[in-house]
Design an enzyme around this catalytic site. Structure first.
Site, PDB file in Angstrom:
ATOM      1  N   HIS A  13       2.158   1.732  -3.401  1.00  0.00           N
ATOM      2  CA  HIS A  13       1.018   2.248  -4.176  1.00  0.00           C
ATOM      3  C   HIS A  13       0.930   3.767  -3.986  1.00  0.00           C
ATOM      4  CE1 HIS A  13      -3.094   3.785  -4.110  1.00  0.00           C
ATOM      5  NE2 HIS A  13      -3.407   2.917  -5.066  1.00  0.00           N
ATOM      6  N   LYS A  71       0.845  -1.210   0.000  1.00  0.00           N
ATOM      7  CA  LYS A  71       0.000   0.000   0.000  1.00  0.00           C
ATOM      8  C   LYS A  71       0.875   1.253   0.000  1.00  0.00           C
ATOM      9  CE  LYS A  71      -3.161   3.002   0.195  1.00  0.00           C
ATOM     10  NZ  LYS A  71      -3.699   3.749   1.271  1.00  0.00           N
ATOM     11  N   GLU A 131       1.320   6.794  -6.571  1.00  0.00           N
ATOM     12  CA  GLU A 131       0.241   7.797  -6.623  1.00  0.00           C
ATOM     13  C   GLU A 131       0.833   9.217  -6.543  1.00  0.00           C
ATOM     14  OE1 GLU A 131      -3.078   6.910  -3.839  1.00  0.00           O
ATOM     15  OE2 GLU A 131      -2.727   8.934  -3.101  1.00  0.00           O
TER      16      GLU A 131
HETATM   17  P1  NDP Z   1     -10.827   9.960   9.887  1.00  0.00           P
HETATM   18  O1  NDP Z   1     -10.017  11.022  10.516  1.00  0.00           O
HETATM   19  O2  NDP Z   1     -12.020  10.328   9.113  1.00  0.00           O
HETATM   20  O3  NDP Z   1     -11.273   8.901  11.002  1.00  0.00           O
HETATM   21  C1  NDP Z   1     -10.371   8.488  11.968  1.00  0.00           C
HETATM   22  C2  NDP Z   1     -11.039   7.548  12.928  1.00  0.00           C
HETATM   23  O4  NDP Z   1     -10.101   7.289  13.967  1.00  0.00           O
HETATM   24  C3  NDP Z   1     -12.279   8.135  13.587  1.00  0.00           C
HETATM   25  O5  NDP Z   1     -13.214   7.130  13.833  1.00  0.00           O
HETATM   26  C4  NDP Z   1     -11.710   8.675  14.888  1.00  0.00           C
HETATM   27  O6  NDP Z   1     -12.656   8.803  15.920  1.00  0.00           O
HETATM   28  C5  NDP Z   1     -10.725   7.586  15.218  1.00  0.00           C
HETATM   29  N1  NDP Z   1      -9.755   8.096  16.176  1.00  0.00           N
HETATM   30  C6  NDP Z   1      -8.877   9.095  15.994  1.00  0.00           C
HETATM   31  N2  NDP Z   1      -8.169   9.288  17.127  1.00  0.00           N
HETATM   32  C7  NDP Z   1      -8.636   8.385  18.023  1.00  0.00           C
HETATM   33  C8  NDP Z   1      -8.297   8.062  19.363  1.00  0.00           C
HETATM   34  N3  NDP Z   1      -7.343   8.719  19.994  1.00  0.00           N
HETATM   35  N4  NDP Z   1      -8.987   7.057  19.968  1.00  0.00           N
HETATM   36  C9  NDP Z   1      -9.959   6.390  19.315  1.00  0.00           C
HETATM   37  N5  NDP Z   1     -10.311   6.643  18.042  1.00  0.00           N
HETATM   38  C10 NDP Z   1      -9.652   7.619  17.414  1.00  0.00           C
HETATM   39  O7  NDP Z   1      -9.798   9.112   9.007  1.00  0.00           O
HETATM   40  P2  NDP Z   1     -10.070   8.185   7.739  1.00  0.00           P
HETATM   41  O8  NDP Z   1     -11.325   7.428   7.915  1.00  0.00           O
HETATM   42  O9  NDP Z   1      -9.849   8.971   6.518  1.00  0.00           O
HETATM   43  O10 NDP Z   1      -8.832   7.174   7.839  1.00  0.00           O
HETATM   44  C11 NDP Z   1      -8.791   6.081   8.740  1.00  0.00           C
HETATM   45  C12 NDP Z   1      -7.528   5.295   8.439  1.00  0.00           C
HETATM   46  O11 NDP Z   1      -7.593   4.843   7.081  1.00  0.00           O
HETATM   47  C13 NDP Z   1      -6.260   6.125   8.555  1.00  0.00           C
HETATM   48  O12 NDP Z   1      -5.217   5.315   9.034  1.00  0.00           O
HETATM   49  C14 NDP Z   1      -5.972   6.525   7.122  1.00  0.00           C
HETATM   50  O13 NDP Z   1      -4.604   6.768   6.898  1.00  0.00           O
HETATM   51  C15 NDP Z   1      -6.437   5.285   6.371  1.00  0.00           C
HETATM   52  N6  NDP Z   1      -6.844   5.491   4.985  1.00  0.00           N
HETATM   53  C16 NDP Z   1      -7.502   6.624   4.595  1.00  0.00           C
HETATM   54  C17 NDP Z   1      -7.868   6.796   3.269  1.00  0.00           C
HETATM   55  C18 NDP Z   1      -8.619   8.015   2.833  1.00  0.00           C
HETATM   56  O14 NDP Z   1      -8.751   8.195   1.601  1.00  0.00           O
HETATM   57  N7  NDP Z   1      -9.148   8.827   3.739  1.00  0.00           N
HETATM   58  C19 NDP Z   1      -7.545   5.766   2.258  1.00  0.00           C
HETATM   59  C20 NDP Z   1      -6.934   4.602   2.805  1.00  0.00           C
HETATM   60  C21 NDP Z   1      -6.581   4.478   4.107  1.00  0.00           C
HETATM   61  P3  NDP Z   1     -13.349  10.255  16.182  1.00  0.00           P
HETATM   62  O15 NDP Z   1     -14.363  10.390  15.126  1.00  0.00           O
HETATM   63  O16 NDP Z   1     -13.926  10.107  17.528  1.00  0.00           O
HETATM   64  O17 NDP Z   1     -12.266  11.271  16.104  1.00  0.00           O
END
Ligand code: NDP
Length: 622
Positions: A349, A346, A353
């Site tokens: 990838h 990834k 990208e």
């Molecule tokens: P978001 O920021 O939208 O969501 C992050 C999630 O992590 C939320 O549910 C958040 O909860 C939770 N979180 C953050 N901090 C904490 C904490 N301290 N304790 C518990 N939960 C926590 O991120 P994404 O959904 O975009 O990304 C999620 C993962 O996927 C990341 O690792 C990202 O790198 C990866 N990813 C993202 C892509 C993208 O296009 N966005 C593509 C592929 C992978 P809360 O809502 O309460 O903050």
């Protein structure tokens, strides 16, 4: 309001009616036997011992679907129906929000002996034809029928209180993947933390999916307890420390054989460390690369799972079902390799990208010297339809013409590029492994350089503006773009090969390319082509067609670079692609000078031209 729709399915004689009736008594949902809905012609056929074909079954299934739709708005229904094939289940599912499929599983011998003991218009010898056409559904609650009906019904009721899969983290990606899972018919539990600043995320998701088979939690233990064992849980949270903290707090509630999947963009070495830590606690770990952004996660992402093969096997049916499908309808999800292999792939990838995105930014920079945004969008769209079939090219064309009010979005957006680190991780890994990945390295640097906005503005004031602007030759530009993309991909594949050798991962480049052929950000016709080509050759530079094509495009790359030198346009990725190609096609490089310098000041020794024994020498330079 949606009510419970439960289909008890399985071959004739598996006990559907007995179990369905008993379940109906216990949960007070009306029972219906699908056999009562057969048209007369079907019953006559069956009683003569003639098996029904799909055409015979169609009106029967449609009548059942009508009944289920009515029941959905009334008191629900428990339907006993063989529903042997996926196509039958599709007809039954039409316009139904959620169906709980309960598959009664038993061996041919057991069911045959039961049928012979009772009177049934289906003859026992037709049973074989049922087994022959049975397609076991992949999202069912499977119940082995050896036990007494009372026990079976209690098992069904308990299973309906739990989910087959858990998703932790309802951010952008987690929410879309959870919806994708529901759309594929899986029962899921979801969890998100509650903080004083952010409440109600889980409730909102449950509301949005009212009537579907989803259980929501804000308490970790309750969430974990709600998932059927061995548990399968996908974490979609912020990569880094947060992932470690969450794993730490889950461990006390998990049990041996449970599989935890990390779908975040974690560093591959962290994945290896977490995998070892969890293994010590008897918990299995899959490091899952996910690509496709929010839309991909919802409609079908490209998935790159790594870890132990046995652990992947436990979660394969879920991941493969939600993934994108390739041109032959195979899932764009395939076991990549052990340890952090999935996250490494990834990361590469993402490096590719970065290169692809920067090349398009450079294309825009060149074209915008003499063309307006509408013209650029039209040109990029034409390239894409005619030749490239690339997601990034497609969105760049759309972005170019997008306006807010009267202003183009590109004129509103500040020219400072962000990053979350995966591009630089990929470059660091390449530097550590001695693999030149110059195109993506240049893309990382271009993002870093862009962040020095104030300094760029200050320094630009000393510049004399170019007075005359020549129009770029767009055919030359397109050829150079294609040339640079090939080099960028080749460099990425070389990095994968190096990692495969270093870590003994046995990576299959053709298969990785196939996984990237749909659902992900770098999907394009070229990736599809290479997924076939890499079955034949170990490296793109082992293929004469690729080599001759790059030679034929080299002049265009040179012409483009000359044009941008004259017009003072920053195109680092085009440069690096060209320079790498020149270096790789130069038989005698200038590295002899480097070796002499090293030996001069540090006695680092050198090899001699033509020495087959590869001995090393030191020369007394003074
Ligand atoms: P978001 O920021 O939208 O969501 C992050 C999630 O992590 C939320 O549910 C958040 O909860 C939770 N979180 C953050 N901090 C904490 C904490 N301290 N304790 C518990 N939960 C926590 O991120 P994404 O959904 O975009 O990304 C999620 C993962 O996927 C990341 O690792 C990202 O790198 C990866 N990813 C993202 C892509 C993208 O296009 N966005 C593509 C592929 C992978 P809360 O809502 O309460 O903050």
């Amino acid at each position: 309001m949606s009510r419970k729709i439960i289909v008890i399915m399985g071959v004739s004689g598996s006990g559907k009616s007995t179990v369905g009736n008993l379940l109906s008594e216990k949960i007070k949902v009306p029972f219906v036997d699908a056999d009562d809905f057969h048209p007369k012609a079907n019953i006559e056929k069956m009683s003569k011992g003639v098996p029904l074909d799909d055409e015979d079954r169609k009106p029967w299934l449609e009548a059942l679907n009508k009944k289920m739709n009515e029941a959905q708005d009334e008191n629900g229904i428990i339907l006993a129906c063989s529903a042997l094939k996926e196509s039958y289940r599709e007809i039954l599912s039409k316009r139904i929000t959620w169906i709980e499929w309960v598959y009664l599983e038993g061996s041919f011998e057991l069911i045959k002996s039961r049928m012979e003991k009772r009177k049934h218009f289906m003859k026992a010898d037709l049973l074989q034809s049922q087994f022959d056409c049975l397609e076991v559904p992949n999202h069912e609650t499977t119940i082995a029928i050896e036990e007494e009906p009372e026990v079976l019904v209690n098992t069904i009721i308990n299973k309906m209180k739990t989910s087959s899969f858990g998703i932790l983290g309802l951010g952008v990606m987690g929410k879309s993947l959870a919806t994708n899972m529901l759309n594929k018919g899986f029962s899921i539990s979801v969890y998100n933390r509650e903080t004083p600043e952010e409440k109600g995320i889980v409730d909102a998701f449950i509301d949005e999916n009212f009537g579907r088979r989803v259980l929501g939690f804000t308490e970790l233990k309750e969430f974990i307890d709600s998932i059927q064992k061995p548990r399968k849980i996908l974490m979609m949270v912020k990569a880094g420390k947060v992932t470690d903290t969450i794993i730490e707090s889950m461990v006390p509630f998990l049990e041996e054989g449970d599989v935890l999947i990390d779908g975040g963009n974690s560093h591959y070495l962290d994945t290896k460390r977490r995998s070892d830590y969890l293994e010590d606690n008897g918990i299995e770990f899959v490091g899952l690369g996910v690509s496709g952004g929010e839309e991909g996660a919802l409609k079908g992402p490209s998935l790159m799972p790594g870890g132990k093969k046995e652990s992947y096997t436990k979660v394969a049916k879920y991941l493969e079902a939600i993934s994108a499908k390739d041109e032959d309808n195979n899932p764009c999800c395939s076991y990549i390799g052990p340890d952090g292999a999935g996250h490494f792939v990834k990361m590469v990838h993402n490096g590719i990208e970065y290169g692809d995105m920067q090349l398009l930014a450079e294309v825009y920079a060149i074209l915008s010297e003499t063309m307006n945004n509408e013209e650029i969008a039209t040109l990029l769209s034409e390239w894409n339809t005619r030749k490239h079939g690339s997601y990034l090219l497609e969105i760049t064309s759309k972005i170019t013409k997008e306006k807010e009010g009267d202003t183009y979005m590109l004129d509103i957006i500040l020219d400072k590029a962000g990053n979350k680190g995966t591009g630089s991780w990929s470059s660091i890994a390449a530097l550590e492994m001695g693999v030149p990945t110059t195109v993506k390295n240049a893309a990382v640097h271009a993002r870093y350089t862009s962040s020095f906005k104030d300094e760029r503005v200050r320094l630009s004031k000393y510049k004399n503006q170019a007075e005359h602007k020549e129009v770029v030759n767009v055919e030359v530009l397109e050829q150079a773009y294609d040339f640079a993309r090939t080099v960028n991909l080749h460099q990425g594949f070389q990095l994968l090969k190096a990692a495969s050798d270093e870590f003994n991962w046995n990576l299959n480049l053709a298969e990785i390319c196939r996984v990237w052929s749909n659902g992900c950000i770098i999907k394009s016709k070229k990736i599809k082509e290479y997924s076939h080509l890499l079955k034949e050759v170990a490296s793109l530079f082992d293929d004469e067609g690729v080599i001759l094509n790059l030679y034929s495009q080299e002049a265009a790359a040179r012409e483009l670079i000359t044009y941008t030198l004259q017009h003072r346009i920053h195109i680092p990725c085009f440069y690096e692609a060209y320079n790498y190609w020149v270096a790789m096609t130069t038989a005698r490089s200038s590295a002899n000078v480097i070796q002499a310098q090293r030996d001069f000041f540090g006695a680092h020794r050198f090899q001699k031209v033509g020495d087959k024994e590869e001995k090393t020498f030191h020369y007394n330079w003074s």
